[in-house]
Design an enzyme around this catalytic site. Structure first.
Site, PDB file in Angstrom:
ATOM      1  N   HIS A  75     -12.932  -3.660  10.745  1.00 34.01           N
ATOM      2  CA  HIS A  75     -12.793  -4.744   9.779  1.00 34.01           C
ATOM      3  C   HIS A  75     -11.323  -5.096   9.569  1.00 34.01           C
ATOM      4  CE1 HIS A  75     -12.382  -0.886   7.943  1.00 34.01           C
ATOM      5  NE2 HIS A  75     -12.174  -1.330   6.722  1.00 34.01           N
ATOM      6  N   ARG A  76     -10.479  -4.059   9.410  1.00 35.66           N
ATOM      7  CA  ARG A  76      -9.063  -4.314   9.153  1.00 35.66           C
ATOM      8  C   ARG A  76      -8.394  -4.884  10.392  1.00 35.66           C
ATOM      9  NH1 ARG A  76      -7.942   0.258   7.207  1.00 35.66           N
ATOM     10  NH2 ARG A  76      -8.644  -0.433   5.163  1.00 35.66           N
ATOM     11  N   ASP A 116      -7.592  -5.492   0.729  1.00 33.35           N
ATOM     12  CA  ASP A 116      -8.518  -4.744  -0.089  1.00 33.35           C
ATOM     13  C   ASP A 116      -9.770  -4.619   0.755  1.00 33.35           C
ATOM     14  OD1 ASP A 116      -8.759  -3.401  -2.626  1.00 33.35           O
ATOM     15  OD2 ASP A 116     -10.426  -4.731  -3.041  1.00 33.35           O
ATOM     16  N   THR A 166       0.837  -1.203   0.000  1.00 31.88           N
ATOM     17  CA  THR A 166       0.000   0.000   0.000  1.00 31.88           C
ATOM     18  C   THR A 166       0.870   1.250   0.000  1.00 31.88           C
ATOM     19  OG1 THR A 166      -1.859   1.116   1.069  1.00 31.88           O
ATOM     20  CG2 THR A 166      -0.185   0.233   2.532  1.00 31.88           C
TER      21      THR A 166
END
Lengths: 205, 205
Positions: free
Chosen positions: A183-184, A72, A8
């Site tokens: 979520h991550r 993602d 990233t």
């Protein structure tokens, strides 16, 4: 020390991942893509988070010959049948910015009442070896879309995503709280439990 | 005791996998698909081993709500540009059997001299949780296609695949030797090093 390249250039994402891995006590040197200028733009050609996360990780792992972590992720809004999904970062089109994406989404949901504003962040995370072995984990963060932005932390849709239990937007949380609930954070917590063995497995060949 | 469902009805494959996991000292009860008649035929719709292995594992894991191990593997012959590949089991068409597949391959390579008969078995193995988290590993076994079958162990193309170093076909090896050298053995050895942590990760949620 083990080295892990995170696929990233998003500084917010890199910072979150570094903090989480160090908090887990993993002795891993985390490096972002800005340290590898030879890797150009990394494509995201897929139609699912899974395809994109695998593609990005493989792309970088094969070029650098190193173990790579990619993610993602995006926002799935119930009232929009899961959109913007994989198009979250590009939602407002050419030259999309976080601000424009948020504004576009708020506008689309203008007439949607609070109880129908459910949404979730979804993250797919991949740990990939140059030989093609990998681990993939998923994390989901359920919440609701606000009617206006608030908070100045985080990035992306954080200012308009409300965590119901905490009663505040993701952008209003300190990073530690966000990483514990997001979520991550969930996908990374799972993948981190396999990380040391994955490095050992790759080194043994 | 942990339970692992192997997404196969192939008894030879199931036996190999059971033996390897027990040899690794993993206390896991291994069950084949024949114990779950509610799962019908498992499709293999992919164009790569990777797609098929993931598809099969997901198909079974979602229906049974259990952790599933699958593999997809086949023979890639240099002189045939990697064929039969994912079509290895169906190479001789409708009603294909190991014997017919071997005969067809030998016939196609009839005029190919020994030094151009290089080939490899490739295995992609997947360990999949009902929530969609998974591990994928690969194993390759380089060798050469014989001019006639020999040996009565193993299954598939084993009677015509020669391990150069051992100077014998895969079908001529005792199972322990085969499992130590084979594509499936290598993929499974790798995945087994992550297995205990994977079960723990899934149980924590």
């Amino acid at each position: 020390m083990q080295e892990l390249v995170v696929a990233t250039r998003n500084k917010g994402k890199l910072k979150e991942i570094k903090q989480m891995l160090h908090k887990r006590g993993l002795e891993i040197e985390v490096r972002g893509l800005e340290e590898f200028p030879s890797i150009g733009e990394v494509p995201e050609p897929g139609e699912t988070f899974e395809e994109n996360a695998i593609f990005k990780a493989r792309f970088v792992a094969q070029r650098l010959g190193r173990i790579v972590l990619s993610d993602d992720s995006g926002l799935e809004v119930d009232a929009l049948n899961g959109r913007p999904g994989v198009y979250s970062a590009r939602f407002s089109g050419e030259g999309a910015t976080d601000e424009r994406n948020n504004a576009k989404l708020l506008e689309m949901l203008r007439s949607v009442p609070p109880h129908k504003r459910g949404a979730q962040f979804r993250c797919v995370m991949v740990l990939y070896s140059p030989e093609g072995d990998y681990v993939l984990t998923q994390g989901i963060w359920r919440g609701r879309i606000a009617t206006e932005p608030s908070g100045d932390g985080g990035f992306g849709y954080d200012p308009i995503f409300i965590d119901e239990e905490k009663g505040m937007t993701a952008a209003s949380m300190d990073m530690e709280t966000k990483n514990r609930r997001s979520h991550r954070g969930r996908a990374l917590l799972k993948i981190s439990t396999l990380m040391e063995n994955f490095f050992a497995m790759v080194q043994k060949g």
